[in-house]
Every structure is written in structure tokens, then in C-alpha cells.
Design a protein around this motif. Sequence first.
Motif, PDB file in Angstrom:
ATOM      1  N   ASP A   1      41.392  72.042  52.899  1.00  0.00           N
ATOM      2  CA  ASP A   1      41.539  71.079  51.799  1.00  0.00           C
ATOM      3  C   ASP A   1      42.991  70.960  51.358  1.00  0.00           C
ATOM      4  O   ASP A   1      43.474  69.861  51.064  1.00  0.00           O
ATOM      5  N   LEU A   2      43.697  72.075  51.311  1.00  0.00           N
ATOM      6  CA  LEU A   2      45.104  72.040  50.912  1.00  0.00           C
ATOM      7  C   LEU A   2      45.945  71.250  51.921  1.00  0.00           C
ATOM      8  O   LEU A   2      46.909  70.573  51.545  1.00  0.00           O
TER       9      LEU A   2
ATOM     10  N   THR B   1      44.950  68.712  53.653  1.00  0.00           N
ATOM     11  CA  THR B   1      44.577  67.296  53.724  1.00  0.00           C
ATOM     12  C   THR B   1      44.543  66.599  52.367  1.00  0.00           C
ATOM     13  O   THR B   1      44.285  65.398  52.308  1.00  0.00           O
ATOM     14  N   SER B   2      44.794  67.335  51.271  1.00  0.00           N
ATOM     15  CA  SER B   2      44.712  66.736  49.938  1.00  0.00           C
ATOM     16  C   SER B   2      45.997  66.008  49.557  1.00  0.00           C
ATOM     17  O   SER B   2      47.087  66.343  50.037  1.00  0.00           O
TER      18      SER B   2
ATOM     19  N   VAL C   1      45.853  66.361  43.594  1.00  0.00           N
ATOM     20  CA  VAL C   1      44.906  67.481  43.593  1.00  0.00           C
ATOM     21  C   VAL C   1      45.674  68.777  43.365  1.00  0.00           C
ATOM     22  O   VAL C   1      46.752  68.988  43.924  1.00  0.00           O
TER      23      VAL C   1
ATOM     24  N   GLU D   1      41.958  73.343  41.434  1.00  0.00           N
ATOM     25  CA  GLU D   1      40.756  72.551  41.736  1.00  0.00           C
ATOM     26  C   GLU D   1      40.162  72.958  43.082  1.00  0.00           C
ATOM     27  O   GLU D   1      38.942  73.118  43.213  1.00  0.00           O
ATOM     28  N   ILE D   2      41.024  73.132  44.054  1.00  0.00           N
ATOM     29  CA  ILE D   2      40.542  73.515  45.385  1.00  0.00           C
ATOM     30  C   ILE D   2      40.006  74.943  45.366  1.00  0.00           C
ATOM     31  O   ILE D   2      38.965  75.244  45.961  1.00  0.00           O
TER      32      ILE D   2
ATOM     33  N   LYS E   1      36.594  74.956  43.831  1.00  0.00           N
ATOM     34  CA  LYS E   1      35.620  74.355  44.741  1.00  0.00           C
ATOM     35  C   LYS E   1      35.081  75.385  45.724  1.00  0.00           C
ATOM     36  O   LYS E   1      33.894  75.367  46.076  1.00  0.00           O
TER      37      LYS E   1
ATOM     38  N   LEU F   1      50.109  73.224  49.838  1.00  0.00           N
ATOM     39  CA  LEU F   1      49.849  71.949  49.192  1.00  0.00           C
ATOM     40  C   LEU F   1      51.123  71.121  49.097  1.00  0.00           C
ATOM     41  O   LEU F   1      51.102  69.891  49.289  1.00  0.00           O
TER      42      LEU F   1
ATOM     43  N   SER G   1      51.843  69.585  52.405  1.00  0.00           N
ATOM     44  CA  SER G   1      50.870  68.522  52.649  1.00  0.00           C
ATOM     45  C   SER G   1      51.255  67.265  51.880  1.00  0.00           C
ATOM     46  O   SER G   1      51.208  66.149  52.420  1.00  0.00           O
ATOM     47  N   SER G   2      51.662  67.414  50.627  1.00  0.00           N
ATOM     48  CA  SER G   2      52.037  66.267  49.800  1.00  0.00           C
ATOM     49  C   SER G   2      53.281  65.583  50.348  1.00  0.00           C
ATOM     50  O   SER G   2      53.376  64.353  50.364  1.00  0.00           O
TER      51      SER G   2
ATOM     52  N   ARG H   1      52.401  63.467  53.291  1.00  0.00           N
ATOM     53  CA  ARG H   1      51.718  62.233  52.921  1.00  0.00           C
ATOM     54  C   ARG H   1      52.669  61.260  52.226  1.00  0.00           C
ATOM     55  O   ARG H   1      52.445  60.064  52.242  1.00  0.00           O
TER      56      ARG H   1
END
Length: 326
Positions: free
Chosen positions: A278-279, A281-282, A286, A290-291, A294, A319, A322-323, A326
Motif C-alpha cells: 500500500d505504501l 502504491t498510495s 494517504v 492510515e495504512i 488498515k 511513502l 512513492s509520492s 507519482r
Amino acid sequence: MPIESVYMHHVYSGLEPLQAFDVVFGGSFEHRLMSSDLATMEHQRLVLGDVRLETGRYEFPVIAHGAMPKDGICVGFMAEGGHLTRCNTAAIGPDEAQIYPAGVELLYHARGHSRWVNLAVPEARIQKVAIARTGRPLPLHRRSLHSIHLRPGTRQTLTTLTNDALGLARRLQPDGGMAPALAEKVCESLLTGYVDALSLATPAGKSEKMTVEQRHYHLIAACERLVLSGEATDVALLDIARRSGYTLRSLELIFRRSVCMSPGRWFMTARLNGALRDLLTSGPDVSVSEIALKWGFRHMSRFSDYYRNAFGELPSATLARSSVRR
């Protein structure tokens, strides 16, 4: 109709293996990392019409869980590292091959360096070759995975056949790939080689043991689904054992014998890898908390420690990268 060939070669490194969902074309697999060491995974695929030859090499301990393709049967074997590998919790012998019916679920667990080979082919096509060469069809199960014993030296013969086909495709790729006539010959060579190997193989001869291992595989999968449900942090190991119908001691023994780790470590690995995926691809909106929540982590400092020990960096660093991407 002329056969078209497609060759693909890819190397995944670092945390990239977690996003290698299509290592078996037509199937779907989730990879989990078990070590903070940087991971390297090599994957090759050769498509020859409706026949697909694939191989993957792992240079690290890994868990892969998913389902095989639904458009045919698969024949797989360990070219390297079979003694370190389990398939649906069953240890793989040195001269064993596995027959995977269409869509069967598969849990692949390697404790070190390993290399697998898989040939996917429509059942009607491989049976046609078998009848032409031996006068009878191959005895293939249609419902469950089963193992067979190859004759001594056959595994190396199939490995050489695989290496030759992939090596030829790789060399010809810059020049436009294989010509249709050559692709036809390579495909014929693969099918006859595999049919000859399978027709001379014998059953693994451990049906009772396989039944127990299959039951343990389903038990582990069911316990994992419970832990990864919304109740994740509220279900203690003792409660998981009670719901499964086993004592805590029995559950511990089953996990250690089947996947070589305790239930607690198995579940922690699944949760940490879910958070890692998740980290990776978020988006930037996010948060780490939160992750973490989850995936059942209530204490952020503990989550950060667990995560760093597993993957070599803080979740905030994952994260952030990842950011940026993106």
C-alpha cells in the motif's frame, strides 16, 4: 497457422518483486519479502502461440501466493533450490515435477536461492502430442495439484531444453525474434520433451501425506484470512487456534513443519507486506498511520520498528518515494 513468438526478460530489484503479479502469464501472484536484504528476481517468458514457457529466479527468501492460469494445465519443476522450497506446504523432492490443473491455488515458499520453470499448455494440445508419441493420453488430474517422480536425469534434460529455448529467443530478440518456422520447431521440441518426461514419470506415491499437507495448506490459508480480516488485531493466536479446532501447540507445530516459521511470524509477514504494498502504491494524500491501522497496527512506533527491521527503511521513507514517483 504460423506460430508467433514473444520473448520477455525482466529483472526486479529492491522492493519491486512485490509488484510482480504476472510472473505466470494468465495467473495472479502476490509476492512477500521476508528479509531486509535487497531482493533480486529475474523473470523470463517465451510465448509460442498457445504454449508458454516461463522461469523465475529468486535470490532471496520469498513467499508467493496466488492462482495458476485458467486456460490450460501447467507443468512445473525446480531447476535449482528444490530442497529449500515448498509448494502448498509440501516439500519438493530432487526429481519431482508438479502438475497444476487450470486455476488451482498455489503457495510457493522458498527459504533461499531458487529457480522454478513452468510450461503452460492447453490440455487438448499436450494430450494430442502424448497420443501421437505413446499411443495413450497422459494421466492428468483435473482438480488438484499433484506431484510425480521424474526419471533420474530428466530434470536436467528439461532444464537444458528450457535454457536452450529461452537463450535462443533472447539472442534473436534484437533482430525481430524467431521466424514462424523456427518458433514452430522450438514449440514442437518443448512439447515432445515434456511429454516424454511425463510419460516415463511415476506417481509420487505419497497420497496420504499429500492429503495431510493439503489440509494443512487450507488451514494456514483460512487462519491467514481471519487474521487479515477487519478483526486483525483483536484476534489472539489462542483464539485463532480455538476457531481452527486445534490447540495452540498443535497450530504452532503445523506452521513450523509446513512453512518453517511460527504462526505469529507468518501473520506478521503478511501484514507488513500488505502495508508495504500500500505504501508503494498510495498517493500523497494517504498517511502512514492510515495504512498501518488498515493492516492492524495500533502503535505507530512499534509499526515503524517492525517495518524497518523487515524492509530496511522507515514506512515514511517508502511513502515519500512513492509520492515522488507519482
